[in-house]
Design a protein around this motif. Structure first.
Motif, PDB file in Angstrom:
ATOM      1  N   VAL A  13      -6.713  -6.246  -5.441  1.00  0.00           N
ATOM      2  CA  VAL A  13      -7.028  -5.385  -4.557  1.00  0.00           C
ATOM      3  C   VAL A  13      -6.149  -4.046  -4.886  1.00  0.00           C
ATOM      4  N   GLU A  73      -6.143 -12.794  -6.940  1.00  0.00           N
ATOM      5  CA  GLU A  73      -7.564 -12.468  -6.110  1.00  0.00           C
ATOM      6  C   GLU A  73      -7.020 -11.299  -5.052  1.00  0.00           C
ATOM      7  N   GLN A  74      -5.957 -11.947  -4.403  1.00  0.00           N
ATOM      8  CA  GLN A  74      -5.615 -11.057  -2.987  1.00  0.00           C
ATOM      9  C   GLN A  74      -4.871  -9.762  -3.562  1.00  0.00           C
ATOM     10  N   ARG A  82      -7.943  -2.509  -7.801  1.00  0.00           N
ATOM     11  CA  ARG A  82      -9.430  -1.850  -7.568  1.00  0.00           C
ATOM     12  C   ARG A  82      -9.298  -0.828  -6.818  1.00  0.00           C
ATOM     13  N   LYS A  83      -8.465  -0.376  -5.851  1.00  0.00           N
ATOM     14  CA  LYS A  83      -8.197   0.618  -5.143  1.00  0.00           C
ATOM     15  C   LYS A  83      -7.649   1.906  -6.259  1.00  0.00           C
ATOM     16  N   ASP A  88       0.748  -1.345  -0.161  1.00  0.00           N
ATOM     17  CA  ASP A  88      -0.025   0.022   0.143  1.00  0.00           C
ATOM     18  C   ASP A  88       0.862   1.162   0.026  1.00  0.00           C
TER      19      ASP A  88
END
Length: 195
Positions: free
Chosen positions: A135, A131-132, A138-139, A77
């Motif tokens: 994210v 899939e993990q 998507r963010k 992140d």
């Protein structure tokens, strides 16, 4: 009245011992040398128990991969899609470069190329990882960095694919620069709506 089964009791200890022995055997002997007998000896679990529960070397591999799906996967992140995607690709690169984890990961890929059951297990493992990791894409869409309709999991696949190509097809080293280039190319495709 039967006593409650303890979570993580003998069954969990046996599974973990067999999993660790499977991983060690894969590193030491590769897929071709993986046998139920050697895993039983290394794990300290009786051979008949290993045969009954896992059935074959392919069953051992499939279970180890299934178990690994639950292992934590650090999702970056950094605040930007560029940083996040670069970090994901670098994680893949460094995982294969790691002296302990790299040979195990390579053995799983080799097993998947030789056995349909191992291939199915590896596919499920990577589907969960994609899939993990998706994210972060998507963010990025939520932040307006990428257009709506981007296939988040496909961006991840496209970003990491050059690492696998270099490692398993051309047998070239993969540098951080190579990893960053792969991430940047996938990101450019996503921004253009190609993915």
């Amino acid at each position: 009245m039967q006593p409650d089964r303890r979570p993580g009791g003998r069954s969990a200890r046996v599974r973990e011992a067999v999993r660790q022995a499977t991983l060690a055997e894969l590193v030491e002997r590769g897929y071709a040398g993986l046998t139920v007998e050697n895993v039983a000896i290394r794990s300290g679990v009786h051979k008949t128990t290993v045969y009954r529960r896992w059935g074959s070397a392919e069953g051992l591999i499939a279970d180890a991969l299934d178990y690994a799906v639950g292992d934590p996967w650090p999702i970056p992140d950094t605040g930007t899609v560029e940083g996040d995607l670069r970090e994901i690709v670098r994680l893949v690169r460094s995982g294969f470069a790691d002296p302990e984890a790299g040979p195990v990961s390579s053995a799983f890929v080799a097993a998947a190329m030789q056995n349909p059951a191992a291939a199915g297990a590896l596919n499920a493992f990577y589907a969960a990882r994609h899939e993990q990791s998706a994210v972060v894409i998507r963010k990025a869409v939520e932040r307006g960095e990428l257009p709506e309709g981007v296939d988040a999991e496909e961006v991840i696949r496209v970003a990491v694919a050059p690492v696998y190509y270099r490692l398993f097809v051309t047998h070239e080293p993969v540098t951080d620069r190579d990893a960053d280039r792969a991430a940047d190319a996938a990101l450019a495709a996503a921004r253009q709506g190609v993915i």
